[in-house]
Design an enzyme around this catalytic site. Structure first.
Site, PDB file in Angstrom:
ATOM      1  N   HIS A   1     -26.439  95.045  45.190  1.00  0.00           N
ATOM      2  CA  HIS A   1     -25.344  95.134  46.168  1.00  0.00           C
ATOM      3  C   HIS A   1     -25.661  94.380  47.457  1.00  0.00           C
ATOM      4  CE1 HIS A   1     -22.695  97.313  49.073  1.00  0.00           C
ATOM      5  NE2 HIS A   1     -21.879  97.429  48.044  1.00  0.00           N
TER       6      HIS A   1
ATOM      7  N   ASP B   1     -27.975  97.532  54.099  1.00  0.00           N
ATOM      8  CA  ASP B   1     -27.538  97.632  52.707  1.00  0.00           C
ATOM      9  C   ASP B   1     -28.724  97.998  51.813  1.00  0.00           C
ATOM     10  OD1 ASP B   1     -26.051  96.864  50.174  1.00  0.00           O
ATOM     11  OD2 ASP B   1     -24.601  96.219  51.678  1.00  0.00           O
TER      12      ASP B   1
ATOM     13  N   SER C   1     -16.543  96.682  49.947  1.00  0.00           N
ATOM     14  CA  SER C   1     -17.889  96.157  50.198  1.00  0.00           C
ATOM     15  C   SER C   1     -17.912  94.638  50.114  1.00  0.00           C
ATOM     16  CB  SER C   1     -18.873  96.665  49.135  1.00  0.00           C
ATOM     17  OG  SER C   1     -19.383  97.908  49.469  1.00  0.00           O
TER      18      SER C   1
END
Ligand SMILES: *[C@@H]1O[C@H](CO)[C@@H](O)[C@H](O)[C@H]1NC(C)=O
Ligand SMILES: *[C@@H]1O[C@H](CO)[C@@H](O)[C@H](O)[C@H]1NC(C)=O
Ligand SMILES: *[C@@H]1O[C@H](CO)[C@@H](O)[C@H](O)[C@H]1NC(C)=O
Ligand SMILES: *[C@@H]1O[C@H](CO)[C@@H](O)[C@H](O)[C@H]1NC(C)=O
Ligand SMILES: *[C@@H]1O[C@H](CO)[C@@H](O)[C@H](O)[C@H]1NC(C)=O
Length: 822
Positions: free
Chosen positions: A241, A166, A606
């Protein structure tokens, strides 16, 4: 007027042509990144010491494997030297652990030479990789369920390592803190990571909770010029994220979520005691497949138990089958090495065949809401209350005092500076354009307009304007010209509310116009409308849930970019992915509205992906010997297809707010049910050899290609693609009749008798043989599923097989079939 067809000022055609040729020549020589796979075993599956048992781990530090790795790297370099013009390329990585190949930065013409070079099996252009909860543990019933059986949240996930490819991680976040009073005691010697320190990421960041952190940047650096003031060459997360995803799967339990001084509750990961291994491969400026697959190669070799891919290419491959893209091949080999791989199904719903998870060896996570919502209200002077969205405190007086209501358009400064068009002014993007005397202390109405529609306007700019001019609050309303918009509850540092529906906007507009007096020219001269914004930070747990989110990508799965459907169920499983609270990185370089915050409420597949990853770790902790295929089967056959009202799960449709009865192409097998998944009774499993048989049985496939890419030999073909032993039955074209085979295994500790029943899809008759069976622990049983079309249908129809055990195990196998002809 120009005569003879000449356009004044135009260049002669010949010049244009030359320019065009020059442009094309330059263009053709522009370098790109190419992923190249080669024949020959990678380190993990090297047969130097006999055939490798599936899932068996090798020691990457042993001499024999080091020697083999060096041999592979040398062979890549040699191939490049002998095939390509010197100076025309730059090798970025050698892949050697789970796949034999490399990534190279070169021109298309050079890449084309590689396609025909000896030993090369696949060349794929790097098409890039994209980024695709305080409350979710309760919604999934974990505290009274698995967590209590695994020793509470202080122990859930102990001994397991979850890998995250990620944007990196925020190592200072309390969700990833190490608690010295509660040291880890479990043995994770199967995992060998490392800590790559760098800017913002001292070696001490790997603190025991974060067991390993690496970054992969050769692809990103070849793709563009990184800006090191935020594209940190370290595992530090500048986006947020990666931190969000990691904390959702494995964040510490009971971490308080506080934003703008308001306490929202406590956050916890699904497997709060699991260890975190970070593989940063996506940068704020760019994400490449090259970096992503290098990270997957390393994570698998390091020995992660679960690999979380909330990222990936968001389009199908250009010139190969979906199952044979480089990304899917890496997932295949990670799975072969014993890693449970979960990937985001994609955020391109709700249209059909929008999934970007294709292969039966990876679990594709779809996203749903939970029953939590954050309602917010605008109260007008006439007492009308209008529902809206926004994590905002109330206007002064706790929403009871009312303030002057002013439409931004009516507060435009006479002779003021207009940095852009009027639309941007009515969107409250520029403080300079508004009359401070009119808006100060007022509730100001801003209108969703061109700027928001084309992405140039931001909520941050509204908040900045509101602060600069001292608004009491702001209201961002929908615009009939653009229709309803989608609003997510974002934290506002000033009172504010989003009114995303045109119908409600019109109520506000009507009240405002009644209360506003205008002169002959239409200029507003007196404002007697009043309004207050209520508290928007309090959660309510009353909604119908789960509901498949509108953005969540839908099946059916497909074989290549022509989107011809194929006999694999996608997505696989539904998990919470709408408005999920989790850790954030205050740098928040891509989302300025979230900068400065340590938590964020986000939506996306996600966010669903790490829920599945964490639950996989819980299942593995409870059943350490289970293979990834058993875990995936257990999740699927125990998933629920009804919601909290006991009604069939609904899905959001194209029209904002619309719902329809969902199908397996919306939610896969159903909504994940972790407390049942730890004890499914029976499992349906498949291994590497089965996936090879599946690939070999695809239409128009060349066995040599499969052999070259996977090393697998096409000796065993499936009767029909749907014979792959998946915990679902999917038939994209059923003509007449078909016999589908499944094999189940009892992984319970007792003998059990199962009764087989069917909910037939419309237009199909289904019979099962045997109608019932008794199965001993570790025993297996074949199941014949006879499907006969009784009526051709225009579209897929759905049903299921239900095996009901005498010890209360219920095994559900979804059926999705398109009955084409009787
Ligand atoms: C951990 O497990 C490995 C292999 O199972 C074993 O060799 C090692 O001694 C164990 N370490 C500890 C500290 O128990
Ligand atoms: C890099 O980003 C910083 C901060 O946003 C900016 O000031 C700087 O101009 C950027 N540098 C380049 C080379 O773009
Ligand atoms: C606006 O500009 C016009 C023309 O320059 C001028 O006559 C007028 O007085 C200005 N009005 C204000 C309120 O400044
Ligand atoms: C708004 O965005 C579009 C495309 O995103 C861009 O072409 C345009 O120049 C922008 N307009 C302004 C006024 O910034
Ligand atoms: C389904 O079709 C098969 C093959 O034609 C046939 O043998 C079988 O009897 C049919 N089953 C039913 C229930 O009609």
């Amino acid at each position: 007027m120009a005569a003879n067809g000449d356009v004044p000022g135009s260049l002669p055609c010949a010049v244009l042509l030359l320019l065009l040729m020059a442009f094309m020549a330059c263009h053709a020589e522009e370098r790109g990144m190419y992923l190249v796979l080669m024949e020959g075993d990678p380190v993990a599956f090297h047969r130097g010491s006999g055939p490798l048992e599936e899932g068996k781990r090798v020691d990457p530090n042993s001499e024999v494997y080091k020697a083999h790795a060096k041999h592979l790297v040398d062979s890549h370099d040699q191939l490049l030297q002998t095939t390509l013009d010197s100076g025309s390329y730059n090798k970025l990585y050698s892949f050697k652990h789970i796949v034999n190949g490399f990534s190279v930065h070169t021109t298309p013409s050079q890449a084309n030479k590689l396609k025909h070079a000896p030993g090369v099996t696949l060349v794929e252009r790097d098409r890039g990789a994209k980024l695709m909860t305080t409350y979710t543990p309760q919604f999934l019933g974990l505290p009274e369920g698995i967590w209590s059986q695994e020793g509470g949240d202080a122990n859930a996930g102990e001994g397991l390592v979850i890998g995250f490819v990620d944007t990196g991680i925020n190592p200072l976040h309390p969700s990833f803190a190490y608690d010295p009073t509660n040291p880890y005691t479990s043995n994770t010697s199967h995992f060998k990571g490392t800590c790559e320190a760098g800017p913002g990421f001292p070696a001490s960041s790997c603190n025991g909770k974060i067991v390993s952190a690496r970054f992969f940047s050769a692809g990103a650096q070849a793709a563009t010029n990184l800006n090191t003031s935020y594209d940190f060459l370290s595992p530090l997360d500048a986006v947020g994220h990666g931190s969000h995803v990691a904390s959702t799967a494995a964040g510490n339990p009971g971490v308080p979520v506080v934003l703008n001084g308001f306490f929202y509750g406590r956050a916890s990961g699904m497997a709060p005691r699991a260890r975190i291994a970070v593989y940063k491969a996506i940068y704020p400026t760019v994400g490449t497949l090259t970096d992503v697959v290098s990270a997957m190669d390393q994570a698998t070799m390091d020995g992660v138990d679960v690999l979380t891919l909330s990222i990936g290419p968001d389009t199908p491959p250009e010139d190969t089958m979906t199952f044979l893209s480089v990304f899917d091949i890496f997932m295949l080999f990670a799975r072969r090495a014993g890693v449970f791989v979960v990937q985001a199904a994609g955020n391109q719903g709700p249209g059909p065949s929008t999934v970007v998870s294709f292969s039966p060896w990876a679990v594709g996570a779809a996203a749903s809401s939970t029953d939590r919502s954050y309602p917010s209200t605008l109260v007008l002077g006439n007492g009308q209350r209008i529902g809206g969205v926004g994590l905002s405190g109330p206007t002064l007086g706790n929403g009871l005092l009312q303030y002057k209501l002013v439409l931004a358009k009516d507060a435009v400064k006479v002779n003021g500076t207009f940095p852009r068009t009027a639309q941007y002014v009515e969107e409250c993007q520029f403080a300079e354009a508004l009359d401070p005397l009119l808006v100060q202390g007022s509730v100001v109405i801003c209108i969703f307009s061109t700027g928001f529609f084309n992405g140039n306007s931001t909520l941050t700019a509204i908040i900045d304007t509101a602060r600069a001019l001292g608004f009491m609050g702001f209201v961002l309303v929908a615009n009939p010209n653009y229709g309803d918009f989608i609003a997510e509850p974002l934290p506002f540092s000033v009172p504010g509310i989003l009114i995303p529906r045109v119908a409600e906007t019109q109520i506000i507009a009507q009240y405002y116009e009644q209360q506003t007096y205008r002169d002959q020219t239409g200029l507003a001269v007196r404002f007697s409308g009043r309004a207050a914004i209520g508290e928007g930070r309090i959660s309510f747990f009353t909604g119908r849930a789960p509901i498949v989110s509108r953005f969540s990508s839908r099946g059916p799965d497909f074989i290549d970019k022509s989107r011809k459907p194929v006999d694999v169920l996608k997505p696989d499983i539904l998990a919470p992915g709408h408005q999920v609270w989790a850790a954030w990185s205050p740098i928040s370089i891509l989302d300025p509205i979230l900068s400065g915050y340590s938590f964020a409420l986000l939506s996306g597949t996600s966010m669903a992906t790490p829920h599945v990853a964490g639950i996989a770790a819980l299942i593995k902790q409870y059943n350490p010997s289970w293979t990834p295929s058993m875990i995936a089967s257990a999740m699927s056959t125990t998933a629920t297809i009804v919601d909290n009202l006991g009604e069939p799960i609904m899905a959001e449709g194209y029209d904002i707010g619309s719902l329809y009865l969902s199908t397996h192409f919306d939610f896969g097998a159903g909504f994940i049910s972790p407390n049942h998944a730890i004890d499914p009774g029976l499992v349906l499993t498949s291994g590497f050899e089965d996936y090879i048989s599946f690939l070999c049985s695809l239409p128009n496939v060349n066995p040599a290609t499969i052999r070259a890419i996977t090393g697998g030999v096409c000796t065993q073909l499936l009767n029909h693609l749907s014979d792959l032993n998946l915990p679902s039955v999917t038939i994209s074209e059923l003509r007449g009749t078909l016999l589908v085979r499944r094999n189940v295994k009892n992984i319970g500790s007792k003998q059990e008798t199962y009764l087989c029943s069917v909910i037939p899809p419309k237009g199909v008759m289904v019979s099962l043989n045997p109608p019932s069976f008794t199965i001993v622990p570790q025993g297996t049983q074949d199941l014949e599923i006879q499907l006969n079309v009784t009526q051709a249908m225009e579209d897929y129809s759905f049903g299921g097989i239900i095996l009901t055990g005498s010890l209360n195990h219920i095994v559900r196998i979804p059926i999705s079939v398109l009955p084409v002809s009787v």
